[in-house]
Design a protein around this motif. Sequence first.
Motif, PDB file in Angstrom:
ATOM      1  N   LEU A 483       0.844  -1.194   0.000  1.00 56.87           N
ATOM      2  CA  LEU A 483       0.000   0.000   0.000  1.00 56.87           C
ATOM      3  C   LEU A 483       0.878   1.243   0.000  1.00 56.87           C
ATOM      4  N   SER A 484       1.912   1.185   0.809  1.00 57.41           N
ATOM      5  CA  SER A 484       2.805   2.327   0.911  1.00 57.41           C
ATOM      6  C   SER A 484       3.554   2.527  -0.405  1.00 57.41           C
ATOM      7  N   ARG A 485       3.953   1.402  -1.023  1.00 59.96           N
ATOM      8  CA  ARG A 485       4.655   1.508  -2.290  1.00 59.96           C
ATOM      9  C   ARG A 485       3.743   2.161  -3.335  1.00 59.96           C
ATOM     10  N   ARG A 486       2.478   1.711  -3.330  1.00 59.28           N
ATOM     11  CA  ARG A 486       1.543   2.272  -4.306  1.00 59.28           C
ATOM     12  C   ARG A 486       1.308   3.757  -4.049  1.00 59.28           C
ATOM     13  N   THR A 487       1.204   4.110  -2.772  1.00 63.30           N
ATOM     14  CA  THR A 487       1.008   5.521  -2.442  1.00 63.30           C
ATOM     15  C   THR A 487       2.194   6.331  -2.941  1.00 63.30           C
ATOM     16  N   LEU A 488       3.383   5.797  -2.653  1.00 62.25           N
ATOM     17  CA  LEU A 488       4.590   6.497  -3.058  1.00 62.25           C
ATOM     18  C   LEU A 488       4.631   6.641  -4.578  1.00 62.25           C
ATOM     19  N   GLU A 489       4.274   5.549  -5.253  1.00 60.71           N
ATOM     20  CA  GLU A 489       4.291   5.550  -6.705  1.00 60.71           C
ATOM     21  C   GLU A 489       3.317   6.602  -7.238  1.00 60.71           C
ATOM     22  N   ARG A 490       2.131   6.640  -6.602  1.00 63.33           N
ATOM     23  CA  ARG A 490       1.127   7.611  -7.036  1.00 63.33           C
ATOM     24  C   ARG A 490       1.623   9.026  -6.852  1.00 63.33           C
ATOM     25  N   VAL A 491       2.233   9.258  -5.681  1.00 63.99           N
ATOM     26  CA  VAL A 491       2.721  10.608  -5.406  1.00 63.99           C
ATOM     27  C   VAL A 491       3.824  10.983  -6.392  1.00 63.99           C
ATOM     28  N   THR A 492       4.747  10.050  -6.635  1.00 68.16           N
ATOM     29  CA  THR A 492       5.828  10.320  -7.574  1.00 68.16           C
ATOM     30  C   THR A 492       5.257  10.582  -8.967  1.00 68.16           C
ATOM     31  N   MET A 493       4.281   9.767  -9.323  1.00 72.96           N
ATOM     32  CA  MET A 493       3.688   9.908 -10.645  1.00 72.96           C
ATOM     33  C   MET A 493       3.000  11.269 -10.782  1.00 72.96           C
ATOM     34  N   LEU A 494       2.279  11.645  -9.746  1.00 77.30           N
ATOM     35  CA  LEU A 494       1.576  12.931  -9.787  1.00 77.30           C
ATOM     36  C   LEU A 494       2.549  14.086  -9.930  1.00 77.30           C
ATOM     37  N   ASN A 495       3.638  14.021  -9.165  1.00 76.00           N
ATOM     38  CA  ASN A 495       4.623  15.104  -9.263  1.00 76.00           C
ATOM     39  C   ASN A 495       5.202  15.174 -10.665  1.00 76.00           C
ATOM     40  N   GLY A 496       5.522  14.002 -11.204  1.00 82.98           N
ATOM     41  CA  GLY A 496       6.062  13.943 -12.556  1.00 82.98           C
ATOM     42  C   GLY A 496       5.077  14.509 -13.561  1.00 82.98           C
ATOM     43  N   LEU A 497       3.813  14.120 -13.402  1.00 82.71           N
ATOM     44  CA  LEU A 497       2.774  14.590 -14.324  1.00 82.71           C
ATOM     45  C   LEU A 497       2.642  16.101 -14.267  1.00 82.71           C
ATOM     46  N   ARG A 498       2.665  16.608 -13.052  1.00 80.67           N
ATOM     47  CA  ARG A 498       2.500  18.042 -12.872  1.00 80.67           C
ATOM     48  C   ARG A 498       3.617  18.787 -13.596  1.00 80.67           C
ATOM     49  N   GLN A 499       4.842  18.254 -13.448  1.00 79.74           N
ATOM     50  CA  GLN A 499       5.963  18.897 -14.126  1.00 79.74           C
ATOM     51  C   GLN A 499       5.830  18.781 -15.637  1.00 79.74           C
ATOM     52  N   SER A 500       5.413  17.600 -16.070  1.00 79.97           N
ATOM     53  CA  SER A 500       5.319  17.368 -17.511  1.00 79.97           C
ATOM     54  C   SER A 500       4.258  18.249 -18.151  1.00 79.97           C
ATOM     55  N   LEU A 501       3.235  18.594 -17.380  1.00 82.62           N
ATOM     56  CA  LEU A 501       2.201  19.481 -17.914  1.00 82.62           C
ATOM     57  C   LEU A 501       2.808  20.822 -18.285  1.00 82.62           C
ATOM     58  N   ARG A 502       3.819  21.214 -17.522  1.00 78.99           N
ATOM     59  CA  ARG A 502       4.451  22.506 -17.776  1.00 78.99           C
ATOM     60  C   ARG A 502       5.493  22.393 -18.889  1.00 78.99           C
ATOM     61  N   SER A 503       6.095  21.220 -19.043  1.00 82.11           N
ATOM     62  CA  SER A 503       7.091  21.069 -20.105  1.00 82.11           C
ATOM     63  C   SER A 503       6.405  20.382 -21.293  1.00 82.11           C
TER      64      SER A 503
END
Length: 752
Positions: A483-503
């Motif tokens: 569960l923690s791994r998935r949460t971490l993955e989700r958070v990492t993914m979201l951060n990446g997505l947010r950055q990619s939206l700008r680039s």
Amino acid sequence: MTLDKHNEHETDFIGFLGEEAAEQVLPTQHVWRVLIVDDDTSVHQSIEFALRDVLILDRRLEFLNAHNAGEALEILRLERNIAAILLDVVMEHEHAGLALVKAIRNDLRITDTRIILHTGQPGFAPEISAIRDYDINDYRTKSELTRGHLYTCLASAVRAYRQIHAIERGRSQLRHIIQAGNALISEVDELAFVRGTLAQFASLLQCQAEGFVILGEAGAAYSQIQTIWASDAYSRYVGKSLEELDDKVVLECCCRVLEHEVIRWCQRGVALRIQAHDGHFLLLFVVSETLEPDLVDDSVIDTFVGHFASCLDNRALLERLHHDAYFDRLLGLPNRRNLTEQLDAAYQEHRHKPMVLSLIDIDHFGEINDALGQAFGDALLRALKERLRRSLPMQVSLARIAADVFAVLGEDSLVTPAILLPNFATPLAVLGEETMVSVSIGLTRLGDVETEGGAAALEAAFQALRQAKASQRGQLVWYTPELSRRTLERVTMLNGLRQSLRSTGLFVVFQPQVALGTGKLLGLEALVRWRTESGELIGPDRFIPVAEQSGLIRDIGYFVLREALSMLSFLHQHGVAGVRMAVNVSAVQFRQPDFLWRLKQVVAASGIDPHNLELEVTESVAMEHASYVHATLEAIRAQGIQLAIDDFGIGFSSLAQLKELKFDRLKIDRAFVQDLREGEIEASIAGVVIQLGQKLGIQVIAEGVETEEQAMLLQQLGCREAQGYLFGRPMTATDLLQWIQHRKAAEATDKG
Ligand code: C2E
Ligand code: CA
Ligand code: CA
């Protein structure tokens, strides 16, 4: 919900200030009073004329007039709050002025009023010693009393007068605080003490007692330093740690005071630290944007801090303050901070014993509170506490760590779903009402948490709780490292997505939709792609659900919409017209209240004919019964935008609703296209959907067409449109243009 029910003590504390202190307070008059003492009436007139419209420190002047020493003394006996006296030295006799000054200071004992002497006869200047002894502000000859001079010397006199008052006032208050000090500590409720301290500080600053008080211990981490009291406007800070303060300016100001300064002024107000000998401190923050630092004398602050520090040295008081910092005031249960420390201790002491932490969150508690009132909410919490306490063995600890979250900590055999769940199976009696309480529960074994420590264990339990709430209210979820791994993955993914939206990491590709038979290009579907910073291509099936959970899907959705519309303009410029553009709309985005409005804006800004745009919504959205969904769908069609139901056939569409809401297109899901087998096509789901479309007069498009055989079968069934790898993969703008030109060339050779 506020936990603090101790308003009745407020008056007790403020009351001890006493009458004398109140008298000393600078009257809230709106003028500065100036007494003119001169035997020459024309001097009165000219001074008043010169200063009639003048403002000093935002106030006008009010004049009182005396023509000799006797009259002046009479006035001064009756009127106390006179800021300044403009006094003629030579009146009845050449010493009349100085004699009057002496009487004012020594007999009447008026020390605050400022005195400005003037004389028409040079050579009658008073001795320097007189100026010093009688605290005279200024001396001028009458010829110097121009309007400009008058103004500057009165302004500085008024300023001095106000300063003296502030100090006087502070001193007299401090005198009273000190007198009442010990009585206060033993009698008054500790929070009233804290509140009173802030009120005293605020009154020194001559502002409202608005702000908050933090309790901490020297050297503690910012997460361990907590707000224990706040005025109404800041009640959100109560129970929050210093690092959770949401105002950067306030936070920085408080940190400065914690680290090395005793007092600090900032744009928002003033912070002051009062430190006891054992290292405990109170940090007061008085909020006021109109403070004037020069109002308070350093020595007054020193006295204030010194006195309250010695109050803090009183152990009993500190213990009570501590209790407040560690116990929830409504239920008397340990609070979050307390629990965190218990957890820390559990890691230290019970290494060999398997322990379980469980969080119990009351579903819809906010709504219950709003609908039935706070008193009901409080009673519900009390009743639930009683029930939990009774059902749990004594060695299990119960805490309340948020308004509607209880925590249970104990050995694993004592904290189990089987023990917890029955507590919510029967109604609770709340204010005489039988009330069913539904809860979500997150559990964690302390041993399952990767990092040892109370904070990490709490975070793990919260992750499980969040999962329980997300999957369906009324659920129970155990924490697992997965569960923690998935949460971490989700958070990492979201951060990446947010950055990619700008680039340029997020981009859109386009897949052709063609007429079966002729192969003519009818439309395109916009499909989003994500290339991460490391270059990995991640499919929308993986990241769209994560974006939907966080709301980031809205930004992504509007991004795709804009890209899709500008693709239409691009094609137009290259001579490709009359092509429809299909854009997927997530249910989350669709349900946003401002969806329609933003859609209109984006479409209008693009200059594209709305008829060329088609929105693909899922069957679940299309079939939702909510009236606003209908209204939104209708409003979209009213703008001329086309509507398609994506992945049709998976959900349970109602015929009635399909008829009522006029969709333009049904998209047969890829799975049903792949199921097509020669010989049994009539009975296939694709066949049923195509017939349904024909009956209702709705176009049908098949997606995921990969083979000639599928295309042929679909055509036999009467399907006219298709999309799939057979015709074209999702492509970038340049590839698509090439694809189009290539086909045109092929068509030309076919014809020729
Ligand atoms: P979908 O709307 O059903 O999109 C069709 C999917 O089928 C696309 O996958 C497409 O690349 C794939 N496909 C097309 N032709 C064939 C074929 O012949 N064979 C096979 N095996 N697959 C084919 P993609 O692009 O990976 O998208 C997956 C899903 O992600 C989409 O399903 C859609 O639900 C979602 N999605 C994609 N882009 C967006 C977007 O911009 N917004 C939203 N909200 N969802 C999107
Ligand atoms: Ca789609
Ligand atoms: Ca689909």
